[in-house]
Design an enzyme around this catalytic site. Structure first.
Site, short mmCIF file in Angstrom:
data_model
loop_
_atom_site.label_atom_id
_atom_site.label_comp_id
_atom_site.label_asym_id
_atom_site.label_seq_id
_atom_site.Cartn_x
_atom_site.Cartn_y
_atom_site.Cartn_z
N ASP A 106 12.37 -4.12 5.00
CA ASP A 106 12.01 -5.15 4.13
C ASP A 106 11.76 -6.47 5.04
OD1 ASP A 106 11.94 -3.40 2.09
OD2 ASP A 106 14.05 -3.99 1.51
N LYS B 54 10.40 3.13 4.20
CA LYS B 54 10.20 2.42 2.92
C LYS B 54 9.67 1.27 3.30
CE LYS B 54 12.89 0.89 -0.67
NZ LYS B 54 12.36 -0.36 -0.79
N THR B 55 8.50 0.80 2.44
CA THR B 55 7.97 -0.51 2.88
C THR B 55 7.66 -1.44 1.48
OG1 THR B 55 5.57 0.46 2.55
CG2 THR B 55 6.44 0.34 4.85
N ARG C 143 5.99 0.37 -4.36
CA ARG C 143 5.17 -0.72 -5.16
C ARG C 143 5.65 -0.78 -6.56
NH1 ARG C 143 3.21 -3.51 -8.05
NH2 ARG C 143 1.18 -4.47 -8.24
N LYS C 144 6.31 0.00 -6.92
CA LYS C 144 6.94 0.02 -8.43
C LYS C 144 5.86 -0.29 -9.44
CE LYS C 144 11.50 -1.33 -6.99
NZ LYS C 144 11.24 -1.79 -5.68
N ASP D 184 1.87 -0.88 -14.76
CA ASP D 184 0.88 -1.60 -15.64
C ASP D 184 0.13 -0.72 -16.33
OD1 ASP D 184 -1.21 -3.59 -16.38
OD2 ASP D 184 -0.30 -4.94 -14.91
N GLY E 153 -2.92 1.89 -16.71
CA GLY E 153 -3.30 2.82 -15.58
C GLY E 153 -4.36 2.35 -14.89
N TYR F 220 25.77 -2.91 -4.46
CA TYR F 220 25.86 -1.96 -3.38
C TYR F 220 27.02 -0.86 -3.78
CZ TYR F 220 22.82 -4.64 -0.55
OH TYR F 220 21.92 -5.31 0.04
N ARG G 35 19.11 -4.04 4.26
CA ARG G 35 19.54 -5.03 4.99
C ARG G 35 20.72 -4.65 5.81
NH1 ARG G 35 19.42 -9.06 0.08
NH2 ARG G 35 19.26 -6.96 -0.92
P1 5BU Z 1 18.99 -3.56 0.59
O1 5BU Z 1 18.64 -4.36 1.47
O2 5BU Z 1 19.65 -2.18 0.94
O3 5BU Z 1 19.35 -4.21 -0.80
O4 5BU Z 1 17.56 -3.09 0.15
C1 5BU Z 1 17.23 -2.03 -0.90
C2 5BU Z 1 15.74 -1.85 -1.10
O5 5BU Z 1 15.67 -0.89 -2.08
C3 5BU Z 1 14.85 -2.88 -1.42
O6 5BU Z 1 13.68 -2.80 -1.06
C4 5BU Z 1 14.64 -2.83 -3.09
O7 5BU Z 1 13.28 -3.08 -3.38
C5 5BU Z 1 14.82 -1.32 -3.24
N1 5BU Z 1 15.52 -0.85 -4.60
C6 5BU Z 1 16.94 -1.17 -4.75
O8 5BU Z 1 17.44 -1.82 -4.00
N2 5BU Z 1 17.27 -1.01 -5.93
C7 5BU Z 1 16.69 -0.33 -6.90
O9 5BU Z 1 17.20 -0.04 -7.97
C8 5BU Z 1 15.43 0.08 -6.55
C9 5BU Z 1 14.84 -0.28 -5.41
BR1 5BU Z 1 14.29 0.96 -7.90
#
Ligand code: 5BU
Length: 274
Positions: free
Chosen positions: A58, A80-81, A112-113, A116, A118, A229, A247
């Site tokens: 991220d 993941k991006t 991208r989640k 919307d 289709g 977390y 992170r």
């Molecule tokens: P983190 O820095 O470990 O907090 O990033 C978590 C990533 O996972 C971040 O890109 C979120 O968009 C993604 N994510 C999330 O944290 N929790 C969720 O429930 C979903 C996606 Br769905």
């Protein structure tokens, strides 16, 4: 006596063989359980690279994304991006990322989640600036919009797998068990496209899907915007296959060291559980 020794040696050898063969057998079974080609490919990579870590890169620049992808790529099964966070996005980024995916053997997951109509989601998936459907191996879709998005993605690129969001690491009070049950039903009726779920646990007793779990850190408990977390131990004990870590790796003082540490910890727990 000699015969006895030979027998006990052989017995020991056989036991060793069985122990060594155990994870292979388990992974073979896991691959057999999962129906979608994306899940099968992912399990193959996990086994080959001995990692069930998906790193979430991220970051906001091309250079940083590519630097981290090259650095931690050898230790993860997926990258993941959030491509719409990149301020200097251009197509060269995608070409370089695909080259790194080949070099380090990881899959590309664009989070991208989609959520919307289709018809809109199809444009966001296949068109626009990012043309996600041209390069992503897997994308996330919110199930609350029904099956319109899945049908639209299938029409645009049936090769791209979908992970349905069943549970989140944030605001999870909104999405209860009833919601997850409906997400599961939706997945079942679109098993050609849906490879698995974003979840916090295996919320259904069905191992034919791959389960990704975000919200993982060994040091932080939350952030200031609603993320919460869990430890690697806790999320894997809940039956998740792939830990999604952002992170805790990207913002570590030593991202490579952190990636290796998470990889070793998660793999050891997963292979004992798997
Ligand atoms: P983190 O820095 O470990 O907090 O990033 C978590 C990533 O996972 C971040 O890109 C979120 O968009 C993604 N994510 C999330 O944290 N929790 C969720 O429930 C979903 C996606 Br769905």
């Amino acid at each position: 006596m000699r015969y006895l020794n030979w027998m006990s040696l052989n017995k020991g050898f056989l036991i060793c063989l069985i122990i060594i063969a155990q994870p292979v057998k388990t992974f073979f079974e896991r691959m057999q359980q999962c129906r979608h080609p994306f899940a099968k490919k992912l399990i193959e990579i996990m086994q080959e690279k001995q990692t069930n870590v998906c790193v979430s890169l991220d970051v906001t620049t091309k250079a940083e994304l590519l630097r981290l992808a090259d650095l931690v790529g050898p230790h993860v099964c997926c990258i993941k991006t959030h491509v719409d966070m990149i301020t200097d996005f251009d197509w060269q980024l995608i070409e370089m990322l695909r080259i790194l995916a080949c070099k380090h053997n990881f899959l590309i997951f664009e989070d991208r989640k989609f959520c919307d109509l289709g018809v809109i989601s199809q444009q966001q998936f296949a068109g626009g600036l990012y043309k996600i459907g041209h390069w992503a191996d897997v994308v996330t879709v919110h199930a609350m919009a029904g099956d319109g998005i899945i049908n639209a993605i299938r029409q645009a690129n049936p090769e791209c797998a979908i992970l349905l969001i069943a549970q989140t690491s944030y605001a999870s009070a909104f999405l209860g068990q009833d919601y997850a049950a409906k997400v599961y039903q939706l997945a079942q009726s679109h098993a050609d496209m849906v490879a698995g779920f974003i979840a916090q646990e295996t919320f259904v007793n069905d191992r034919s899907w791959i389960y990704f779990g975000p919200g993982v850190s060994q040091s932080a408990k939350n952030d200031s915007f609603g993320q919460s977390y869990r430890s690697v131990e806790s999320i894997l004990a809940a039956g998740i296959d792939v830990v999604v870590i952002g992170r805790a790796i990207c913002q570590a003082t030593d991202p490579l060291g952190a990636a290796i540490e998470y990889k070793n910890r998660a793999w050891q727990i997963y292979t004992n559980h798997a």
